[in-house]
Scaffold this motif. Structure first.
Motif, PDB file in Angstrom:
ATOM      1  N   PHE A  69      40.323 -14.133  18.295  1.00  0.00           N
ATOM      2  CA  PHE A  69      39.927 -12.735  18.302  1.00  0.00           C
ATOM      3  C   PHE A  69      38.674 -12.496  17.462  1.00  0.00           C
ATOM      4  O   PHE A  69      37.809 -11.701  17.848  1.00  0.00           O
ATOM      5  N   HIS A  70      38.555 -13.182  16.330  1.00  0.00           N
ATOM      6  CA  HIS A  70      37.374 -12.953  15.487  1.00  0.00           C
ATOM      7  C   HIS A  70      36.103 -13.458  16.162  1.00  0.00           C
ATOM      8  O   HIS A  70      35.019 -12.922  15.926  1.00  0.00           O
ATOM      9  N   GLN A  82      40.667  -8.879  26.362  1.00  0.00           N
ATOM     10  CA  GLN A  82      40.478  -9.178  24.944  1.00  0.00           C
ATOM     11  C   GLN A  82      39.209  -8.532  24.413  1.00  0.00           C
ATOM     12  O   GLN A  82      39.187  -8.000  23.296  1.00  0.00           O
ATOM     13  N   ASP A 128      41.676 -18.140  25.923  1.00  0.00           N
ATOM     14  CA  ASP A 128      40.858 -17.094  25.330  1.00  0.00           C
ATOM     15  C   ASP A 128      40.405 -17.523  23.948  1.00  0.00           C
ATOM     16  O   ASP A 128      41.156 -18.160  23.199  1.00  0.00           O
ATOM     17  N   ALA A 153      38.957  -5.627  21.541  1.00  0.00           N
ATOM     18  CA  ALA A 153      38.058  -5.841  20.400  1.00  0.00           C
ATOM     19  C   ALA A 153      37.049  -4.703  20.280  1.00  0.00           C
ATOM     20  O   ALA A 153      36.770  -4.212  19.174  1.00  0.00           O
ATOM     21  N   GLY A 165      44.167  -8.138  16.655  1.00  0.00           N
ATOM     22  CA  GLY A 165      44.069  -9.562  16.959  1.00  0.00           C
ATOM     23  C   GLY A 165      45.412 -10.190  17.272  1.00  0.00           C
ATOM     24  O   GLY A 165      45.503 -11.111  18.092  1.00  0.00           O
ATOM     25  N   VAL A 180      46.619  -8.659  20.955  1.00  0.00           N
ATOM     26  CA  VAL A 180      45.685  -8.631  22.074  1.00  0.00           C
ATOM     27  C   VAL A 180      46.165  -9.492  23.251  1.00  0.00           C
ATOM     28  O   VAL A 180      45.884  -9.166  24.414  1.00  0.00           O
ATOM     29  N   LYS A 181      46.900 -10.563  22.981  1.00  0.00           N
ATOM     30  CA  LYS A 181      47.351 -11.432  24.071  1.00  0.00           C
ATOM     31  C   LYS A 181      48.742 -11.069  24.578  1.00  0.00           C
ATOM     32  O   LYS A 181      49.297 -11.769  25.429  1.00  0.00           O
ATOM     33  N   THR A 215      35.673 -13.234  19.448  1.00  0.00           N
ATOM     34  CA  THR A 215      35.401 -12.157  20.401  1.00  0.00           C
ATOM     35  C   THR A 215      34.705 -10.992  19.715  1.00  0.00           C
ATOM     36  O   THR A 215      33.777 -10.402  20.280  1.00  0.00           O
TER      37      THR A 215
END
Length: 447
Positions: free
Chosen positions: A16-17, A146, A13, A150, A291, A294-295, A19
């Motif tokens: 996060f930023h 994810q 993946d 977000a 962030g 999220v996983k 995404t």
């Protein structure tokens, strides 16, 4: 996005930023709309003060009006969930904004208690209709977990910014004129509806394929779909019970905490600092927390979030100075951020495509029911015994955390509409969701 992209291993993946930056435009449009709406959401905060100081009603009678708004909020989410699936996301948001604007503008002209109860109750309904539609639109716009986290993190960030700004603006308007206050609220609702009308479009959910007739967000309804079918999902029922209990716990930050601050000999300004600390923490750290979690498996993030919230608020009873109280605020604020980061996204992942609106509507109804009943129950328990309240909060936090964890029973999924041959055909979403639940239940613990 291709199917391969949605099924890639966790380690592949994107950050996060990244995404966040690549979210579809619809996510940012909806978030802009909620920012505008929340900046002008003055009526729930100031209606009691308006009725008591300007209209001469007693606090008890003003409470009846506020109670009508609370009942309206629960009904509004249920109605909004139905309309989001039946009428479409865009037109449900437009209807909510325009209706709320008209009703709110009428409030300064109301002359009797009965009219205030009826109109403010209707404002409560209309002002919540958009919520399931907005949430369903975010679910429609993305494909991976994810991306869902977000999208809802951005949505909540906009909501929190709007609430913070709205508090200052509302206070300034109230000192000048309550008429200006409610007209400003109506203008914000109107602008929200116009933004939805001009900038939003109903489209099939991302990854659902071209021309999916029963896709959520389509104006064409799916025959045979009902709330009864949604509630046939045992996981959803468990999630809703968890939500009611979790919101009962969290709302004690507005009931038990102020009462404890007063009984400890602290001042209203001290309470303001504590509430301000919570607001600052959420604004600054909710996106980074999202962030970080999220996983992780959503059920465990929800459980830990509820546990932190329950323990943090229960420990309030032991805190008798500002240093200790600030420490408890940090703990339950962290729980709030963890829970809020994944709750809507987790629900979106378990929702069949043709019932996303109804799932979100039921969640909104459970949420508003918990926040509405929580102050009544919390205040009554505190009046009986303060320690009884903190013990109840601690136990409720443990129960809500337990309810987040997967049930050992196989879930009963809601029935799909009949196919052309008359046989009920499970959707790809439901099949994947069933497999995901079985996988969760087979694993011994969190990663």
């Amino acid at each position: 996005m291709s199917t391969a992209a949605t099924e890639q291993p966790e380690g592949e993946d994107p950050p996060f930023h990244h995404t966040l930056r690549e979210l579809p435009a619809r996510v940012w449009i909806v978030s802009l709309g909620i920012l505008v709406n929340r900046c002008g959401n003055f009526l729930p905060v100031f209606i009691v003060l308006y009725l008591t100081s300007s209209q001469g009603y007693s606090p008890g009678l003003a409470g009846l009006v506020l109670g009508a708004a609370g009942v309206g909020n629960v009904l509004g989410n249920a109605v909004g969930g139905y309309l989001a699936d039946r009428l479409g996301r865009r037109w449900t948001i437009v209807l909510s904004g325009l209706t709320s604007a008209v009703l709110t503008a009428l409030v300064p002209a109301l002359s009797t208690l009965l009219l205030n109860i009826v109109v403010v109750g209707l404002v409560g309904v209309a002002s919540q209709i958009y919520r399931p539609a907005a949430s369903a639109l975010l679910v429609d716009a993305v494909t991976t977990n994810q991306q869902r986290v977000a999208a809802f993190a951005v949505f909540r960030f906009a909501m929190n910014i709007g609430a913070a700004v709205g508090g200052f603006v509302g206070g300034w308007l109230a000192t000048n004129s309550y008429t200006e206050l409610f007209l400003g609220n109506a203008a914000a609702c109107l602008l929200f509806g116009v933004l939805g009308l001009l900038l939003l479009r109903d489209v099939p959910p991302a990854g659902s394929g071209e021309g999916r007739e029963e896709s959520a967000g389509s104006a064409a309804p799916v025959e045979g779909v009902s709330y009864r079918q949604a509630l046939a999902d045992r996981r959803l029922r468990r999630f809703l019970v968890m939500t009611v209990i979790a919101e009962f716990v969290y709302i004690q930050s507005t009931v038990g905490l102020p009462l404890h601050v007063t009984s400890s000999g602290l001042t209203a300004s001290d309470l303001g600092l504590l509430i301000g600390l919570n607001g600052a923490l959420v604004l600054l750290f909710e996106l980074p927390v999202a962030g970080l979690v999220v996983k992780r498996r959503a059920v465990y993030v929800l459980a830990v979030g509820n546990l932190f919230t329950g323990i943090g608020l229960a420990l309030t009873g032991f805190a008798t100075n500002m240093v200790l109280l600030c420490a408890t605020v940090v703990l339950w604020s962290l729980g709030e951020m963890m829970y809020s980061s994944v709750a809507n996204a987790h629900l979106g992942g378990m929702s069949p495509p043709h019932m996303v609106g109804r799932y979100q509507g039921l969640y909104g109804a459970a949420f508003t029911f918990g926040t509405g009943v929580g102050p009544l129950v919390g205040g009554a328990v505190y009046a009986f015994n303060e320690w009884a309240l903190w013990a109840t909060v601690g136990v409720a936090g443990l129960i809500s955390a337990q309810l987040c964890l997967p049930s050992r029973r196989a879930p009963a999924l809601p029935k799909q509409p009949q196919g052309p041959a008359g046989a009920a055909k499970p959707s790809a979403s439901e099949a994947a969701d069933t497999a995901g639940t079985a996988d969760e239940e087979a694993r011994p613990g969190p990663p």
